[in-house]
Design a protein around this motif. Sequence first.
Motif, mmCIF file in Angstrom:
data_model
loop_
_atom_site.group_PDB
_atom_site.id
_atom_site.type_symbol
_atom_site.label_atom_id
_atom_site.label_comp_id
_atom_site.label_asym_id
_atom_site.label_seq_id
_atom_site.Cartn_x
_atom_site.Cartn_y
_atom_site.Cartn_z
ATOM 1 N N ILE A 102 -24.088 10.283 23.078
ATOM 2 C CA ILE A 102 -24.617 9.965 24.406
ATOM 3 C C ILE A 102 -26.094 10.307 24.487
ATOM 4 O O ILE A 102 -26.913 9.500 24.956
ATOM 5 N N PHE A 103 -26.487 11.508 23.999
ATOM 6 C CA PHE A 103 -27.912 11.827 24.130
ATOM 7 C C PHE A 103 -28.752 11.205 23.025
ATOM 8 O O PHE A 103 -29.873 10.754 23.264
ATOM 9 N N ASN A 135 -9.297 14.249 30.524
ATOM 10 C CA ASN A 135 -9.942 15.138 29.559
ATOM 11 C C ASN A 135 -9.823 14.593 28.140
ATOM 12 O O ASN A 135 -8.850 14.883 27.435
ATOM 13 N N PRO A 136 -10.820 13.815 27.692
ATOM 14 C CA PRO A 136 -10.759 13.259 26.330
ATOM 15 C C PRO A 136 -10.857 14.355 25.278
ATOM 16 O O PRO A 136 -11.458 15.413 25.495
ATOM 17 N N GLU A 137 -10.253 14.095 24.115
ATOM 18 C CA GLU A 137 -10.266 15.056 23.021
ATOM 19 C C GLU A 137 -11.684 15.280 22.511
ATOM 20 O O GLU A 137 -12.080 16.394 22.176
ATOM 21 N N ARG A 138 -12.459 14.204 22.440
ATOM 22 C CA ARG A 138 -13.857 14.276 21.998
ATOM 23 C C ARG A 138 -14.743 13.709 23.100
ATOM 24 O O ARG A 138 -14.501 12.614 23.598
ATOM 25 N N THR A 139 -15.773 14.424 23.453
ATOM 26 C CA THR A 139 -16.679 13.949 24.512
ATOM 27 C C THR A 139 -17.772 13.042 23.977
ATOM 28 O O THR A 139 -18.369 12.281 24.731
ATOM 29 N N GLU A 140 -18.069 13.134 22.672
ATOM 30 C CA GLU A 140 -19.106 12.324 22.034
ATOM 31 C C GLU A 140 -20.488 12.577 22.654
ATOM 32 O O GLU A 140 -21.321 11.677 22.745
ATOM 33 N N LEU A 141 -20.747 13.818 23.069
ATOM 34 C CA LEU A 141 -22.031 14.118 23.699
ATOM 35 C C LEU A 141 -23.211 13.841 22.764
ATOM 36 O O LEU A 141 -24.286 13.439 23.226
ATOM 37 N N ASN A 142 -23.010 14.071 21.459
ATOM 38 C CA ASN A 142 -24.105 13.808 20.522
ATOM 39 C C ASN A 142 -24.535 12.357 20.556
ATOM 40 O O ASN A 142 -25.739 12.036 20.535
ATOM 41 N N PRO A 189 -27.395 1.239 21.380
ATOM 42 C CA PRO A 189 -28.339 2.227 21.909
ATOM 43 C C PRO A 189 -28.855 1.795 23.281
ATOM 44 O O PRO A 189 -29.203 0.625 23.485
ATOM 45 N N GLY A 190 -28.844 2.717 24.226
ATOM 46 C CA GLY A 190 -29.279 2.394 25.580
ATOM 47 C C GLY A 190 -28.237 1.727 26.430
ATOM 48 O O GLY A 190 -28.507 1.379 27.590
ATOM 49 N N GLY A 191 -27.020 1.562 25.902
ATOM 50 C CA GLY A 191 -25.963 0.882 26.636
ATOM 51 C C GLY A 191 -25.395 1.730 27.762
ATOM 52 O O GLY A 191 -25.712 2.916 27.909
ATOM 53 N N THR A 192 -24.520 1.099 28.561
ATOM 54 C CA THR A 192 -23.985 1.750 29.756
ATOM 55 C C THR A 192 -22.465 1.753 29.735
ATOM 56 O O THR A 192 -21.837 0.712 29.537
ATOM 57 N N LEU A 193 -21.889 2.933 29.957
ATOM 58 C CA LEU A 193 -20.451 3.066 30.114
ATOM 59 C C LEU A 193 -20.182 3.305 31.592
ATOM 60 O O LEU A 193 -20.663 4.277 32.167
ATOM 61 N N VAL A 194 -19.427 2.392 32.206
ATOM 62 C CA VAL A 194 -19.105 2.506 33.628
ATOM 63 C C VAL A 194 -17.627 2.854 33.734
ATOM 64 O O VAL A 194 -16.773 2.152 33.205
ATOM 65 N N TRP A 245 -11.818 6.902 25.565
ATOM 66 C CA TRP A 245 -13.185 7.370 25.813
ATOM 67 C C TRP A 245 -14.044 7.356 24.552
ATOM 68 O O TRP A 245 -15.166 6.825 24.550
ATOM 69 N N SER A 246 -13.567 7.945 23.476
ATOM 70 C CA SER A 246 -14.358 8.020 22.248
ATOM 71 C C SER A 246 -14.693 6.623 21.727
ATOM 72 O O SER A 246 -15.829 6.343 21.323
ATOM 73 N N HIS A 247 -13.714 5.737 21.754
ATOM 74 C CA HIS A 247 -13.936 4.359 21.309
ATOM 75 C C HIS A 247 -14.971 3.663 22.193
ATOM 76 O O HIS A 247 -15.822 2.906 21.699
ATOM 77 N N SER A 248 -14.929 3.927 23.496
ATOM 78 C CA SER A 248 -15.899 3.314 24.415
ATOM 79 C C SER A 248 -17.317 3.736 24.072
ATOM 80 O O SER A 248 -18.230 2.903 23.997
ATOM 81 N N VAL A 249 -17.506 5.036 23.859
ATOM 82 C CA VAL A 249 -18.845 5.539 23.545
ATOM 83 C C VAL A 249 -19.331 4.959 22.219
ATOM 84 O O VAL A 249 -20.490 4.527 22.088
#
Length: 320
Positions: free
Chosen positions: A257-258, A248-255, A234-239, A225-229
Amino acid sequence: MFAAYAARIDRDQPLNGLELGERPAPEARPGWTTVNVKAASLNHHDLWSLRGVGLGEEALPMILGCDAAGTDQDGNEVVLHSVIGQSGHGVGPDEPRSILTERYQGTFAEQVTVPAWNVLPKPKELSFAEAACLPTAWLTAYRMLFTNAGVRPGDSVLVQGAGGGVATAAIVLGAAAGLRVFATSRSEDKRKRAVELGAEAALPTGERLPQRVDAVIETVGAATWSHSVKSLKPGGTLVISGATSGFNPERTELNRIFFLELKVVGSTMGSKDELASLLNFCAAKGVRPVIDTTLPLDRAREGFAKLAEGEMFGKVVLTV
């Protein structure tokens, strides 16, 4: 009729619940049709069913298998769309959608019955085994790429976990559609195979890509997950359509994402129209599903074991 079915639920050792033997032939019902199965392919959904995900004890015994190609009652060669209920055809209009084996008996048998609306003509260019690979994994990859990621020729895509059914399909379909495809795998052999199938480059899991990409096709989940994000422009899409390594990934990388205005899109299966387009695409462009192993139905346990161990590249097909 002979079938491979879930007799018990075992969350820790799913193959303990798999039985091979005689089951009742499907009964006729209004608006439904019976198909003589020639080939059916395995999906991770079948393993999850044996663990009790989407399948309750009250529904057992349940014949497994979502995908199939065969002949209808008039001898026509057909492919099944395995999503039941989303259209109201053959079932009540308020019935929620389900996949074969969740509510209705599946395709790992000599015969299966489905709403007549769910049957599509099999292109003559595809064998029964090839056509049987398309309705779940390949349809999922098709929808992920062209509907939910919305990529166009020339765009770049990362496919995580080369070797799995959806990932392999995404590599082949993406390359055939003119995308720049990058792939990852822990296995050097699978990375080599990914390049042979059309990936521009295949890297060890988690390794930095040569460039950021427009979209990521994610089926691995927590481990990637973290590598995918981090791999998205910028503006890309993760499907995402699955999480074989956990939810449940260790890091959500929310920063990221927004801040980078990334899009995260869930994707499940595809529509009948998308399956028809996929069948036409494969027939017209010479695209063929990657088949790892073909086994007779009475050796289904071997196929399930390969799937559980992750030892395949492409699809495992059972023939009747």
